[in-house]
Motif scaffolding. Structure first.
Motif, PDB file in Angstrom:
ATOM      1  N   ASN A 163       0.833  -1.370   0.013  1.00 43.03           N
ATOM      2  CA  ASN A 163       0.150   0.029  -0.009  1.00 43.03           C
ATOM      3  C   ASN A 163       0.710   1.362   0.063  1.00 43.03           C
ATOM      4  O   ASN A 163       2.045   1.172   0.478  1.00 43.03           O
ATOM      5  N   ILE A 164       0.378   2.288  -0.404  1.00 44.42           N
ATOM      6  CA  ILE A 164       1.095   3.699  -0.485  1.00 44.42           C
ATOM      7  C   ILE A 164       1.008   4.202   0.866  1.00 44.42           C
ATOM      8  O   ILE A 164       0.381   4.007   1.779  1.00 44.42           O
ATOM      9  N   PRO A 165       2.522   4.403   1.306  1.00 43.71           N
ATOM     10  CA  PRO A 165       2.644   4.481   2.854  1.00 43.71           C
ATOM     11  C   PRO A 165       2.313   5.971   3.281  1.00 43.71           C
ATOM     12  O   PRO A 165       3.292   6.865   3.599  1.00 43.71           O
ATOM     13  N   VAL A 166       1.021   6.252   3.031  1.00 45.16           N
ATOM     14  CA  VAL A 166       0.506   7.599   3.191  1.00 45.16           C
ATOM     15  C   VAL A 166       0.988   8.407   4.584  1.00 45.16           C
ATOM     16  O   VAL A 166       1.273   9.281   4.848  1.00 45.16           O
ATOM     17  N   LYS A 167       0.602   7.322   5.519  1.00 42.50           N
ATOM     18  CA  LYS A 167       1.165   7.941   7.149  1.00 42.50           C
ATOM     19  C   LYS A 167       2.308   8.420   7.270  1.00 42.50           C
ATOM     20  O   LYS A 167       2.640   9.456   7.753  1.00 42.50           O
ATOM     21  N   LEU A 184       3.496  -0.803  -5.868  1.00 37.52           N
ATOM     22  CA  LEU A 184       2.405  -0.466  -5.030  1.00 37.52           C
ATOM     23  C   LEU A 184       1.281  -1.271  -5.608  1.00 37.52           C
ATOM     24  O   LEU A 184       1.127  -1.119  -6.744  1.00 37.52           O
ATOM     25  N   ASN A 185       0.376  -1.482  -4.780  1.00 35.40           N
ATOM     26  CA  ASN A 185      -0.906  -2.137  -4.957  1.00 35.40           C
ATOM     27  C   ASN A 185      -2.065  -1.540  -4.296  1.00 35.40           C
ATOM     28  O   ASN A 185      -1.853  -1.161  -3.434  1.00 35.40           O
ATOM     29  N   GLY A 186      -3.257  -2.399  -4.478  1.00 32.95           N
ATOM     30  CA  GLY A 186      -4.283  -2.113  -3.569  1.00 32.95           C
ATOM     31  C   GLY A 186      -5.043  -1.147  -4.043  1.00 32.95           C
ATOM     32  O   GLY A 186      -4.734  -0.563  -5.325  1.00 32.95           O
ATOM     33  N   SER A 187      -5.982  -0.345  -3.333  1.00 35.92           N
ATOM     34  CA  SER A 187      -6.671   0.749  -3.585  1.00 35.92           C
ATOM     35  C   SER A 187      -5.976   1.916  -3.071  1.00 35.92           C
ATOM     36  O   SER A 187      -5.295   1.960  -2.165  1.00 35.92           O
ATOM     37  N   LEU A 188      -6.605   3.064  -3.893  1.00 32.22           N
ATOM     38  CA  LEU A 188      -5.932   4.324  -3.664  1.00 32.22           C
ATOM     39  C   LEU A 188      -6.321   4.751  -1.904  1.00 32.22           C
ATOM     40  O   LEU A 188      -7.656   4.782  -1.910  1.00 32.22           O
ATOM     41  N   PRO A 189      -5.508   5.032  -1.169  1.00 25.22           N
ATOM     42  CA  PRO A 189      -5.905   5.561   0.014  1.00 25.22           C
ATOM     43  C   PRO A 189      -6.621   7.057   0.047  1.00 25.22           C
ATOM     44  O   PRO A 189      -6.307   7.663  -1.033  1.00 25.22           O
ATOM     45  N   TYR A 190      -7.153   7.392   1.095  1.00 25.14           N
ATOM     46  CA  TYR A 190      -7.696   8.766   1.015  1.00 25.14           C
ATOM     47  C   TYR A 190      -6.469   9.769   1.338  1.00 25.14           C
ATOM     48  O   TYR A 190      -5.782   9.399   2.374  1.00 25.14           O
ATOM     49  N   LEU A 191      -6.184  10.705   0.527  1.00 22.12           N
ATOM     50  CA  LEU A 191      -5.143  11.740   0.737  1.00 22.12           C
ATOM     51  C   LEU A 191      -5.575  12.960   1.332  1.00 22.12           C
ATOM     52  O   LEU A 191      -4.612  13.825   1.636  1.00 22.12           O
ATOM     53  N   GLY A 192      -6.657  13.159   1.887  1.00 23.98           N
ATOM     54  CA  GLY A 192      -6.858  14.422   2.164  1.00 23.98           C
ATOM     55  C   GLY A 192      -6.250  14.917   3.525  1.00 23.98           C
ATOM     56  O   GLY A 192      -6.210  16.176   3.917  1.00 23.98           O
TER      57      GLY A 192
END
Ligand SMILES: *[C@@H]1O[C@H](CO)[C@@H](O)[C@H](O)[C@H]1NC(C)=O
Ligand SMILES: *[C@@H]1O[C@H](CO)[C@@H](O)[C@H](O)[C@H]1NC(C)=O
Ligand SMILES: *[C@@H]1O[C@H](CO)[C@@H](O)[C@H](O)[C@H]1NC(C)=O
Length: 217
Positions: A163-167, A184-192
Motif C-alpha cells: 500500500n502507499i505509505p501515506v501515514k 504499489l498495489n491495492g486501492s488508493l487511500p484517502y489523501l485528504g
C-alpha cells in the motif's frame, strides 16, 4: 568634491570586482572538512561514477554547488542514467555536509543493506532527495522518517511494494513525492489528511480507484 567622487568610483569598482569574483567561483573557500567528505564520497561511488574531483577548491568541482557567501556545500548532483551493478553506501559519509539542501544519487545502484540512511536526520537542511533507480525496498521509508527537513522525495523505481505509505509521508510533511514504477498495489487511500502534499506521482504501479482531494499525476 572631485576627490570624494574618485573615492566613490574606486569603492564601486572594488565592489564590482568582489561581486565578479564570487560569481565566477574565484572567491569561494571550500571548507576542508567538507572537501574531505566529498573525497570519501567520490571513493565510495567510484565504481559507478567517475568524478574529476581534485585540488583544494571543492566549490568549483563538477556536480558540487556551494553557497556563494558561506562556501558550504548546498547541493550535490551525483545522479546518473541507471547503471548495472551495486554500491554499498555509507550514508554517514555525507554528514559533514551540514548545509546540504539538495542531493541526487539517482541510478547509482545503491543498496539498502547497511547504508544507514537514518543518520541523515542530522542533515537538518536537506530538502530535496533523489534516490530514484536504486536497489532499495520499503525499509527506505522508515529510514527517512526522521529526516524532517525533507519536502521533495524521489523514490521512482526503488522496489517499494504494498500500500502507499501515506501515514509515513504525511508525518514527514512531504510536498512532492515520486513513487513511479514501484510495486504499489491495492486501492488508493484517502489523501485528504496529507495536508502538505502538492504532487504525488504514481504511474507504473498497480493501483485501483481514483485519487481525491489532491493535485496529482
Ligand atoms: C561509515 O563511515 C563512518 C565515518 O566515515 C565510519 O566511522 C563507519 O565505520 C563507517 N561504517 C561502515 C559500516 O563502514
Ligand atoms: C530491505 O533490504 C534490507 C537489506 O537487504 C533488508 O535487511 C530488509 O529486510 C529489507 N526490507 C524489506 C521490507 O524488504
Ligand atoms: C500487494 O503487494 C504485496 C507485496 O508485494 C503482496 O503481499 C500483496 O499480496 C499484494 N496485494 C494485492 C491486493 O495484490
Amino acid at each position: 568634491m572631485s576627490y570624494n567622487f574618485t573615492v566613490i568610483l574606486l569603492a564601486q569598482s572594488l565592489m564590482l570586482l568582489l561581486l565578479w569574483e564570487s560569481a565566477s567561483g574565484f572567491g569561494l573557500r571550500c571548507k576542508e572538512e567538507e572537501r574531505r567528505a566529498l573525497l570519501q564520497i567520490k571513493a565510495e561511488l567510484q565504481q559507478q561514477i567517475e568524478l574529476e574531483w581534485k585540488g583544494m577548491e571543492c566549490c568549483s568541482w563538477e556536480r558540487v554547488t556551494c553557497d556563494p557567501i558561506t562556501g558550504h556545500v548546498t547541493r550535490l548532483d551525483l545522479g546518473v542514467d541507471p547503471m548495472p551493478g551495486s554500491i554499498l553506501l555509507n550514508a554517514t559519509t555525507f554528514l559533514p555536509l551540514r548545509q546540504l539542501r539538495s542531493l541526487s544519487l539517482s541510478g547509482l545502484g545503491i543498496t539498502m543493506a547497511g547504508a544507514g540512511f537514518e543518520s541523515w536526520s542530522s542533515l537538518s537542511k536537506l530538502k530535496m532527495l533523489d534516490l530514484s533507480y536504486n536497489l532499495l525496498n520499503n525499509t527506505i521509508i522508515s529510514s527517512l522518517a526522521k529526516v524532517s527537513s525533507l519536502r521533495v522525495l524521489d523514490l521512482e523505481n526503488t522496489a517499494i511494494v504494498g500500500n502507499i505509505p501515506v501515514k509515513e509521508f504525511s508525518a514527514l510533511n512531504l510536498e512532492v513525492v515520486n513513487l513511479r514504477k514501484n510495486g504499489l498495489n491495492g486501492s488508493l487511500p484517502y489523501l485528504g489528511d496529507w495536508s502538505s502534499l502538492k504532487a504525488l506521482s504514481l504511474a507504473g504501479n498497480i493501483l485501483d480507484g481514483t485519487i481525491t482531494s489532491t493535485g496529482n499525476s
